[in-house]
Structure formats: structure tokens, C-alpha cells
Design an enzyme around this catalytic site. Structure first.
Site, PDB file in Angstrom:
ATOM      1  N   GLU A 241      19.153  -2.159   7.204  1.00 45.95           N
ATOM      2  CA  GLU A 241      18.332  -0.927   7.790  1.00 45.95           C
ATOM      3  C   GLU A 241      18.882  -0.091   6.297  1.00 45.95           C
ATOM      4  O   GLU A 241      17.985   0.736   5.621  1.00 45.95           O
ATOM      5  CB  GLU A 241      19.408  -0.156   8.540  1.00 45.95           C
ATOM      6  CG  GLU A 241      18.811  -0.975   9.725  1.00 45.95           C
ATOM      7  CD  GLU A 241      19.476  -0.807  11.276  1.00 45.95           C
ATOM      8  OE1 GLU A 241      20.520  -0.666  11.870  1.00 45.95           O
ATOM      9  OE2 GLU A 241      18.841   0.229  12.021  1.00 45.95           O
TER      10      GLU A 241
ATOM     11  N   GLU B  39      20.954  -5.896  16.466  1.00 45.96           N
ATOM     12  CA  GLU B  39      21.563  -5.346  16.815  1.00 45.96           C
ATOM     13  C   GLU B  39      20.949  -5.514  18.498  1.00 45.96           C
ATOM     14  O   GLU B  39      22.044  -5.339  19.275  1.00 45.96           O
ATOM     15  CB  GLU B  39      21.051  -3.986  16.785  1.00 45.96           C
ATOM     16  CG  GLU B  39      21.712  -3.056  15.535  1.00 45.96           C
ATOM     17  CD  GLU B  39      21.241  -3.235  14.383  1.00 45.96           C
ATOM     18  OE1 GLU B  39      20.015  -4.542  14.430  1.00 45.96           O
ATOM     19  OE2 GLU B  39      20.940  -3.098  13.310  1.00 45.96           O
TER      20      GLU B  39
HETATM   21  N1  LIG Z   1      25.532  -3.766  12.645  1.00 47.36           N
HETATM   22  C1  LIG Z   1      24.961  -4.877  13.715  1.00 47.36           C
HETATM   23  O1  LIG Z   1      23.974  -4.118  15.175  1.00 47.36           O
HETATM   24  C2  LIG Z   1      25.474  -6.177  14.355  1.00 47.36           C
HETATM   25  C3  LIG Z   1      24.645  -6.759  15.574  1.00 47.36           C
HETATM   26  C4  LIG Z   1      25.049  -7.964  15.561  1.00 47.36           C
HETATM   27  C5  LIG Z   1      25.717  -8.748  14.154  1.00 47.36           C
HETATM   28  N2  LIG Z   1      26.189  -8.350  13.050  1.00 47.36           N
HETATM   29  C6  LIG Z   1      26.762  -8.685  12.223  1.00 47.36           C
HETATM   30  O2  LIG Z   1      25.999  -9.714  11.831  1.00 47.36           O
HETATM   31  C7  LIG Z   1      27.220 -11.189  11.487  1.00 47.36           C
HETATM   32  C8  LIG Z   1      26.543 -12.113  12.425  1.00 47.36           C
HETATM   33  O3  LIG Z   1      27.197 -12.055  13.840  1.00 47.36           O
HETATM   34  P1  LIG Z   1      27.697 -13.151  14.163  1.00 47.36           P
HETATM   35  O4  LIG Z   1      27.581 -12.745  15.856  1.00 47.36           O
HETATM   36  O5  LIG Z   1      26.597 -14.693  13.710  1.00 47.36           O
HETATM   37  O6  LIG Z   1      28.924 -13.681  14.039  1.00 47.36           O
HETATM   38  P2  LIG Z   1      29.776 -14.761  13.329  1.00 47.36           P
HETATM   39  O7  LIG Z   1      30.753 -15.176  13.971  1.00 47.36           O
HETATM   40  O8  LIG Z   1      29.235 -15.757  12.509  1.00 47.36           O
HETATM   41  O9  LIG Z   1      30.503 -13.593  11.943  1.00 47.36           O
HETATM   42  C9  LIG Z   1      31.017 -12.696  12.196  1.00 47.36           C
HETATM   43  C10 LIG Z   1      31.881 -11.594  11.067  1.00 47.36           C
HETATM   44  O10 LIG Z   1      32.354 -10.844  11.798  1.00 47.36           O
HETATM   45  C11 LIG Z   1      33.398 -10.794  11.325  1.00 47.36           C
HETATM   46  N3  LIG Z   1      33.849  -9.566  11.767  1.00 47.36           N
HETATM   47  C12 LIG Z   1      34.551  -9.398  12.594  1.00 47.36           C
HETATM   48  N4  LIG Z   1      34.583  -8.166  13.445  1.00 47.36           N
HETATM   49  C13 LIG Z   1      34.243  -7.193  12.939  1.00 47.36           C
HETATM   50  C14 LIG Z   1      33.907  -6.202  12.908  1.00 47.36           C
HETATM   51  N5  LIG Z   1      34.317  -5.253  13.564  1.00 47.36           N
HETATM   52  N6  LIG Z   1      32.325  -5.640  12.160  1.00 47.36           N
HETATM   53  C15 LIG Z   1      31.840  -6.321  11.429  1.00 47.36           C
HETATM   54  N7  LIG Z   1      31.709  -7.696  11.161  1.00 47.36           N
HETATM   55  C16 LIG Z   1      32.990  -8.277  11.856  1.00 47.36           C
HETATM   56  C17 LIG Z   1      33.986 -11.878  11.043  1.00 47.36           C
HETATM   57  O11 LIG Z   1      34.686 -11.552  10.184  1.00 47.36           O
HETATM   58  C18 LIG Z   1      32.990 -12.756  10.495  1.00 47.36           C
HETATM   59  O12 LIG Z   1      32.838 -12.821   9.630  1.00 47.36           O
HETATM   60  C19 LIG Z   1      28.469  -9.868  11.922  1.00 47.36           C
HETATM   61  O13 LIG Z   1      28.793  -9.614  10.344  1.00 47.36           O
HETATM   62  C20 LIG Z   1      28.370  -9.058  12.732  1.00 47.36           C
HETATM   63  O14 LIG Z   1      29.145  -7.989  11.998  1.00 47.36           O
HETATM   64  C21 LIG Z   1      25.745  -6.812  13.380  1.00 47.36           C
END
Ligand SMILES: NC(=O)c1ccc[n+]([C@@H]2O[C@H](COP(=O)([O-])OP(=O)(O)OC[C@H]3O[C@@H](n4cnc5c(N)ncnc54)[C@H](O)[C@@H]3O)[C@@H](O)[C@H]2O)c1
Ligand SMILES: *[C@@H]1O[C@H](CO)[C@@H](O)[C@H](O)[C@H]1NC(C)=O
Ligand SMILES: *[C@@H]1O[C@H](CO)[C@@H](O)[C@H](O)[C@H]1NC(C)=O
Ligand SMILES: *[C@@H]1O[C@H](CO)[C@@H](O)[C@H](O)[C@H]1NC(C)=O
Ligand SMILES: *[C@@H]1O[C@H](CO)[C@@H](O)[C@H](O)[C@H]1NC(C)=O
Length: 724
Positions: free
Chosen positions: A115, A135
Site C-alpha cells: 500500500e 489482509e
Molecule cells: N499487514 C497485513 O495486513 C498482513 C496480513 C497478512 C500477512 N502479512 C505479512 O505477510 C507476511 C507473510 O505472512 P505469512 O502468513 O505467510 O507468514 P510467514 O510465517 O510465512 O512469515 C511470517 C514472517 O512474519 C514475521 N512476523 C512475526 N511477527 C510479526 C509481526 N508482529 N508483524 C509482522 N511480521 C511478523 C516473522 O518473523 C516471519 O518472518 C508476514 O510478514 C506478515 O506479517 C501482513
């Protein structure tokens, strides 16, 4: 760990490079968001800055908004922790900046990360970066303008798909769609981005504010039609997920009222959704999943996991073959041991079948499948076991057999080798009794089919060493399972918690409730199938064997239904012999089988628990509660006995082991949303009406009466001091 910070550097070319630094994924934590605001203000102020490049440290742009901020809002009930990003930062500081801003994207730009990038005036990316707005998987919608800018950049149809399915795309696809302006090598990324920014300033490249574009969203009527279709689909595929509908609505709002109004609407809806139960549940699961591998006394005492390169599986039955498959897919050498060549061939065939199945379903490449199979070796004796790092025993449940196997293993395997058993009913201490290796014996409880189901319960005895637990956790991660460390008790965490589930369903049927109504209600609650379809799937033999185990262990609170025996007596065994509660025909949904009614009637007569011989009258909600509250009650015992380390471990285990709906956060989390007091009072009422099956546990009673959440750690309920 490095503190989150935003770097700022102005080059001789007059380009300010703003770098987000918050390893590992540059999550947009509050200090990062504040830092960005400051840095963009500074860049705007300074006369020596002509243009701006926004990028992330360590080869990653940003993984998105820091999810722990939303957790903090949930824990405190205070929404003021949510910063204003969409207007103050993305619109005012970035998109409406008087100086051109280019995003230099590498690795990943997900959620809030993408974003931010879309607020910039151009996006240059390194090859194979992951771009997406995931999200909705957290129960929210994009909140920094993503619902407005993505459709304007790549068109409505693809944008809706990316958001509703939370499906990321690559830089290459992004380039084709118009999300990315150019792809350059990682080494050239910053150089090209700086030049690009300068050229925008000189009007030699377009200065595009995404929010103001309309060329890709088509006419209002086209947009409405497309969104209408999406809405219909969502109603069918995700009836429980309000964020799906909300996402479509917010996109439409922006198309009707303009991008900026859309951004404001989006922020408003985002704030509402953050505090919805769905978001609370999904975010609980997100953190629960990450917490399971933190085990006090194991992962916090400086031990290093040992590498498991070669493993052996004893027993090539359904379970053993599944476990072997999972290990092979994790790139681990596997010896499969059987007692004769016929059974060995059968086991190997099952493994090949498992792998081919994954190949056919596109879950594996041919190369990966071949590689996995090349790591498999079938054996008929223990000769090759001399250098294995791990043995998983998966033979039939027979104590003396298991004891013999373990004492053989002890003689042949190297002293560091972990000896794991898949036993579910036999005491591990007894299994290891005839060995002197009790410190390296543990349980590894996979869920069937082991190569598909994501949960792995690691069972420790009082004697299992922390190193062995750590190694098993590590193997679990390597083979992509969620390893939950649990204590020894009948059924361990998941089966113990859920034994009342099918029993309650049986109880209700014997009280006169229609079995198919129960299945429908449980599906509507969010389980993929109801308890009767589940019984069909597992076969009734399993249910009979399991009920016997639990009847022996917990005679005070089991319900023995005559129905199962009657079904078996009449030649029924569920789906595998085509005679279940349902009729299974290829290509159509399972249909209720009317010929089962007389057997159910017989069971009701036999059981004779209907008040005045008449079916009880219950609401839909009561039915769901009469099935799930006894499960919560047993979950309380699991917590009280310390079978799991923390309540959220049971949440994740219920989601991954029993398909409890993840958007309800897991069994304990859901129970706390419902309220311990309501659960307690209901159980008490049903105990009077229907007996001890419903009797509230001490843990539930105490917490309900004191108003303490079921999930709160034990320390908040001081144990009564024993009086001398
Ligand atoms: N902001 C959003 O709306 C949103 C939504 C879903 C996923 N994500 C992000 O997408 C990435 C992949 O997601 P996934 O489900 O495949 O996870 P994944 O397990 O493949 O990867 C998770 C990663 O997120 C990191 N992480 C841990 N706590 C976190 C936190 N509080 N905030 C941000 N990152 C954190 C971990 O260290 C790890 O490297 C992640 O980094 C996640 O934060 C963001
Ligand atoms: C262990 O493996 C045997 C043989 O495949 C199987 O019958 C049994 O159900 C398994 N037990 C568990 C808990 O997985
Ligand atoms: C259990 O295993 C032992 C030793 O292999 C065998 O002698 C016995 O018959 C088995 N018991 C059952 C019930 O299968
Ligand atoms: C393990 O669980 C079984 C079944 O509940 C029980 O019989 C046994 O005593 C337990 N062993 C230990 C060491 O806790
Ligand atoms: C646990 O449940 C699964 C699924 O119902 C079953 O296959 C397995 O045998 C059970 N184990 C125990 C100990 O009940």
C-alpha cells in the site's frame, strides 16, 4: 535484535533514500510509521532534496503493518493505538508530495508494504518479488488505501481477485498488469529508482498519483456488475467472513464517490473490522501459531537443535507410510522397516501413491517428487539403523511388541538417536521401561493422513530430555508441521479435548435430535463437516475403539451410545463400505440415507433417555452449544492438568487437528468470547437434565465464578495454599 528505524540519506544527485529497517520483514511497527512521517517531512523541507526513493533494508521492502499493534488493540480494547497512515502518510506525505517518490521494491511488498508502494509515483522492482494484499486472511481489509489504489493500477477484476483470495503476484506479473513500472536486477534497483525519480521531476517520466486514475476501472455500470458478481460469490464461499463483503463494498464506494472518499471510507471500515470477533480470532491464530515453538525449559536454555539427516520409520502401515512421506518431503533420508517384503512393498507403494497424489494436485513439482522418492530405502532388518538420527515407531498398539522394538532399537541405533513412538494409548514410560534410554524417548502423534494434516503433537514424559524435544520441534518445522509439545495423558491434547464432541452428537441423537440437523448446524458454525459425516469418514471401528479408550480413562463423564454398535451390527461402516449416515455417490454431495432411520429409532428405544419418551425440543444455538460446551469443559481439564503449555497451543491444535474454524480463534479463545459464565451455567443446567456427561470441571467453575478468562495463565488464579 536491532531496533526498528527509518534511515535517511541524501546523495549528491539530490535524491533522498528513505529506508525502512525492521528485520526480518520490515513490518510497519509504530516507530517505522512515525519515522516515515518524519523523514518524508524532512525530505519535503530540505532544499537539497529533489526526489525521493522509498525502500526496505535487507532485500525486503515490507511485510506489512505490524500485526502486534492490532493484538495490542484487542488486549487493551483501546483503538487509539492504530495510527493514521492512509491520509497523513500515504496521501499527504507521499502521494501528494511536491517531490517525486519512487518505490524500490525487492523481496516482498505485502499488505501495508504494498500500500505504501502504491502511494508512490512509480514502482521499480527486482525480479520475483512477492506483491499482495493478504489482509483479509486476518479478518480486516487493507487500511492504507489498498482497496482504492490496486483497482486503479491493475483493473478491478484482478484487484478484486488478489484481495478476496489474498493471492500475491510476482514482480513479473505485476509488470504485465501495470503495478510495476520496470523490473531491474537487485544490484541496479537503487540506481535505476533514483534516476527514475529524478526523471519524473524533470517530467521525462509520468508523475502518476494512483488514486486519481480512472482509466482502468471501466464504467460505473461495468464496475457494479463485476462487484455484484463478487459479492454473490463471497456470500457462498465465505458466509462467516464479514471482511470479504466489506472489501467489495469499500471498493465500490470509492468507484462511486471517488478515490479520496474511498480512502476515508476504507479507514473507517478498517477500524471497525480490527475489533471484530473475526479479526480477533484470526489474529489470535496468527500469534498462536508462532508461539508453539517457544517452549520454556527447552527453547530458552541455549540448546542448539541437532540436524536430523536420516530417519527410520518402523511399520509401513497407513500411519507409518504417511509419516515417511512427510519426512521425505522435508528432504530427510528415510528407512522404512517392515516385517516381510510383501508388507514392505505395500508401504512403499502407499508412499509413492501419496507423493503422486500431491504431484497430480499440483502441490509438488515432478523434480521435487523424484527427489523425495530417491531418499527412500525399504529394509527388513535393523542393519541400516546404525547411523540414523531419529526413529519413529508406527506399529500396531501392542505393548509387548513396542517394548521389544524399543529394546532392539536401543541396541542398534547410535546413542544420540531419538526414539519416538506414535502410540496414542500406551504409556510411553512403559514403552521405554525395558530400555535405559528413557531420556531420548518421546511420542510423535501425527494426524491421519500424516503427510497432509499439519498438526504434530510431540509428547514428552518426565524423562524426555529438552534436547530431544528441541530436535523434534525442529524436525516438525522442517517437515512443515505445526509441532505442539504436550504432556502425557489419554488422548493427549486434541483427542482428549474433542472426545466429548462426537459423544455429545450421539447423546443428542438419542435425545431425539435429527442427525442431519446437527451436521448442518456444525457446518454452519464453521467446521468443514459435521460429527456424523466425520464418523462416516473415519469408519465406525475407530469411533468404537476410541470410545472404549475414553470410557476406561474417564468413566465419570462418558456417554455410551448404543447407536454405533447397532450400525456395525447391521453391516454399516461409514463411507468406506458405502453404508453410512450418508449415501456417497461420485460427483454429488453426500445425501442423507433414509434407511438409517429405523436403526436410530432402535438406538433411541434402547437408550431410553428421551424425557417422557418424546424428542427434546432445542434451538439451533442450543444444539451447537450442547456439542461444543462439553468440548470446552474438557479443554479446561487439559489446561488445568498442564497438558499444553499455554491456552493458545490448544487453540492452534484445535484449528489444525480438528478443523475448528480459524476465524473463531480456536476452542479456548472462542470459549472466552462466549463467556465462561454462560458455558458454566449451561453445563450445570444440562447436568441436571441429562447427567454427568455435562458436569462442569473445577477449572471452569472457578474461572466462571471469579470472572477470569479461561485462557489466562494459571498464575492469575493463585492455587490455594495447602494447610498443614
Ligand atoms: N499487514 C497485513 O495486513 C498482513 C496480513 C497478512 C500477512 N502479512 C505479512 O505477510 C507476511 C507473510 O505472512 P505469512 O502468513 O505467510 O507468514 P510467514 O510465517 O510465512 O512469515 C511470517 C514472517 O512474519 C514475521 N512476523 C512475526 N511477527 C510479526 C509481526 N508482529 N508483524 C509482522 N511480521 C511478523 C516473522 O518473523 C516471519 O518472518 C508476514 O510478514 C506478515 O506479517 C501482513
Ligand atoms: C500408529 O500407527 C499404527 C499403524 O499404522 C496405527 O494403527 C495407529 O493408529 C497409529 N497411532 C497414532 C496415534 O497415530
Ligand atoms: C503383541 O505382540 C506380541 C509380541 O510380538 C505377540 O506375541 C502378541 O500376540 C501380540 N498381542 C496381540 C494382542 O496382538
Ligand atoms: C501417562 O498417561 C497414562 C494414561 O493416562 C497413565 O496411565 C500414565 O500413568 C501416565 N504416565 C506418566 C508418567 O504420567
Ligand atoms: C485420535 O483421533 C483420531 C481421529 O478421530 C483417530 O484416528 C486416532 O486413533 C485417535 N487417537 C486416540 C488416542 O483416540
Amino acid at each position: 535484535m536491532a531496533l526498528p528505524k527509518v534511515d535517511f540519506e541524501v546523495g549528491a544527485d539530490g535524491v533522498a533514500v528513505i529506508t525502512m529497517g525492521n528485520p526480518p520483514v520490515n513490518a510497519l511497527a509504530i516507530p517505522i510509521i512515525m519515522g516515515l512521517k518524519d523523514r518524508f517531512d524532512e525530505a519535503a523541507r530540505r532544499n537539497d532534496v529533489k526526489a525521493i526513493v522509498l525502500t526496505g533494508k535487507g532485500g525486503r521492502f515490507s511485510g506489512g503493518f505490524d500485526i502486534s499493534v492490532m493484538k495490542k488493540v484487542h488486549d487493551t480494547g483501546d483503538s487509539s493505538y492504530l495510527p493514521d497512515v492512509s491520509v497523513e502518510l500515504v496521501v499527504n506525505a507521499i502521494e501528494d508530495s511536491k517531490k517525486p517518490v519512487v518505490a524500490a521494491v525487492e523481496g516482498l511488498a505485502l499488505g501495508g508494504g504494498l500500500e505504501l508502494a502504491m502511494g508512490c509515483h512509480a514502482r521499480i522492482a527486482a525480479p520475483r518479488a512477492q506483491l499482495g494484499l493478504p489482509e483479509l486472511t486476518l479478518g480486516i481489509i487493507p487500511g492504507f488505501g489498498g482497496t482504492q489504489r490496486l483497482p486503479r493500477l491493475i483493473g478491478l477484476s484482478k484487484a478484486v481477485e488478489m484481495m478476496l483470495k489474498s493471492k500475491p503476484i510476482s514482480s513479473e506479473e505485476g509488470r504485465k498488469l501495470g503495478l510495476i513500472d520496470s523490473i531491474v536486477s537487485s544490484e541496479e534497483l537503487l540506481k535505476v529508482s533514483r534516476l527514475w525519480a529524478l526523471e519524473i521531476g524533470e517530467r521525462r517520466k509520468p508523475w502518476v498519483r494512483s488514486l486519481h486514475r480512472t482509466d482502468k476501472i471501466g464504467s460505473l455500470s461495468e464496475a457494479r456488475e463485476l462487484l455484484g458478481t463478487a459479492r454473490q460469490q463471497v456470500k457462498k464461499t465465505a458466509p462467516h467472513l464479514p471482511q470479504q463483503q466489506a472489501c467489495v463494498d469499500v471498493i465500490e464506494y470509492g468507484i462511486v464517490h471517488g478515490g479520496y472518499s474511498g480512502v476515508l471510507k476504507e479507514a473507517e471500515v478498517f477500524k471497525k473490522l480490527v475489533v471484530s470477533n473475526t479479526a480477533k480470532g484470526l489474529i489470535n491464530v496468527f500469534f498462536a501459531q508462532r508461539a508453539i515453538t517457544k517452549v520454556p525449559g527447552v527453547t530458552d536454555i541455549g540448546l542448539k537443535p541437532r540436524n536430523v539427516k536420516k530417519a527410520a520409520v518402523v511399520g509401513g502401515g497407513l500411519m507409518g507410510s504417511g509419516i515417511a512421506t512427510a519426512l521425505l518431503l522435508g528432504n530427510i533420508h528415510v528407512l522404512l522397516k517392515e516385517i516381510n517384503s510383501e508388507l514392505l512393498m505395500k508401504g512403499i507403494k502407499t508412499i509413492k501413491g501419496n507423493i503422486n497424489d500431491l504431484l497430480r494436485r499440483g502441490k509438488l513439482t515432478k523434480q521435487k517428487a523424484d527427489a523425495a522418492l530417491s531418499l527412500l530405502q525399504g529394509v527388513l532388518d535393523y542393519t541400516e539403523f546404525k547411523d540414523v538420527d531419529l526413529v519413529i515407531e508406527a506399529v500396531i498398539e501392542n505393548l509387548s511388541l513396542k517394548q521389544t522394538i524399543f529394546s532392539d532399537l536401543e541396541k542398534i541405533c547410535p546413542p544420540h538417536c531419538i526414539l519416538a513412538s506414535n502410540t496414542s494409548t500406551i504409556d510411553l514410560n512403559l514403552v521405554g521401561k525395558k530400555t535405559s534410554s528413557q531420556d531420548r524417548i518421546a511420542g510423535a502423534h501425527f494426524f491421519s493422513p500424516a503427510h497432509v494434516m499439519p498438526l504434530l503433537e510431540i509428547i514428552r514424559t518426565d524423562k524426555t530430555s529438552p534436547q530431544v524435544i528441541l530436535d523434534l520441534i525442529t524436525v516438525g518445522k522442517v517437515i512443515k508441521k505445526a509441532p505442539v509439545v504436550v504432556g502425557n495423558c489419554t488422548g493427549f491434547a486434541v483427542n482428549k479435548t474433542f472426545f466429548p464432541y462426537s459423544q455429545a452428537a450421539q447423546l443428542l441423537v438419542n435425545l431425539g435430535v435429527d442427525a442431519y440437523r446437527i451436521d448442518t448446524l456444525i457446518r454452519n458454525f464453521g467446521f468443514p463437516i459435521g460429527p456424523f459425516q466425520l464418523a462416516d469418514l473415519a469408519g465406525y471401528g475407530v469411533a468404537v475403539a476410541t470410545s472404549k479408550v475414553f470410557a476406561d480413562a474417564f468413566p465419570d463423564r462418558v456417554f455410551k451410545s448404543p447407536l454405533l454398535d447397532l450400525l456395525i451390527k447391521s453391516g454399516r461402516n461409514g463411507k468406506n463400505n458405502g453404508k453410512g449416515y450418508y449415501i456417497y455417490e461420485k460427483g454429488s454431495k453426500p445425501k442423507p440415507d433414509p434407511s438409517i432411520q429405523p436403526i436410530i429409532e432402535e438406538s433411541r428405544r434402547f437408550c431410553n433417555i428421551m424425557p417422557n419418551g418424546k424428542p427434546i425440543s432445542v434451538t439451533d444455538q442450543e444444539i451447537v452449544e450442547m456439542i461444543l460446551f462439553p468440548v470446552v469443559n474438557e479443554a479446561c481439564r487439559v489446561l488445568e492438568d498442564g497438558v499444553v503449555i499455554r491456552a493458545s497451543d490448544l487453540d492452534i491444535a484445535s484449528v489444525l487437528g480438528m478443523s475448528f474454524p480459524n476465524y473463531r480463534g480456536g476452542i479456548v479463545f472462542w470459549a472466552d468470547l462466549v463467556g465462561a459464565n454462560h458455558i458454566y451455567t449451561s453445563l450445570k443446567k444440562w447436568t441436571q437434565l441429562y447427567g454427568n456427561f455435562y458436569k462442569p470441571s473445577k477449572y471452569l467453575e472457578e474461572r466462571a465464578l471469579k470472572g477470569i478468562p479461561l485462557s489466562a495463565p494459571a498464575s492469575s488464579t493463585p492455587k490455594p495454599v495447602a494447610r498443614l
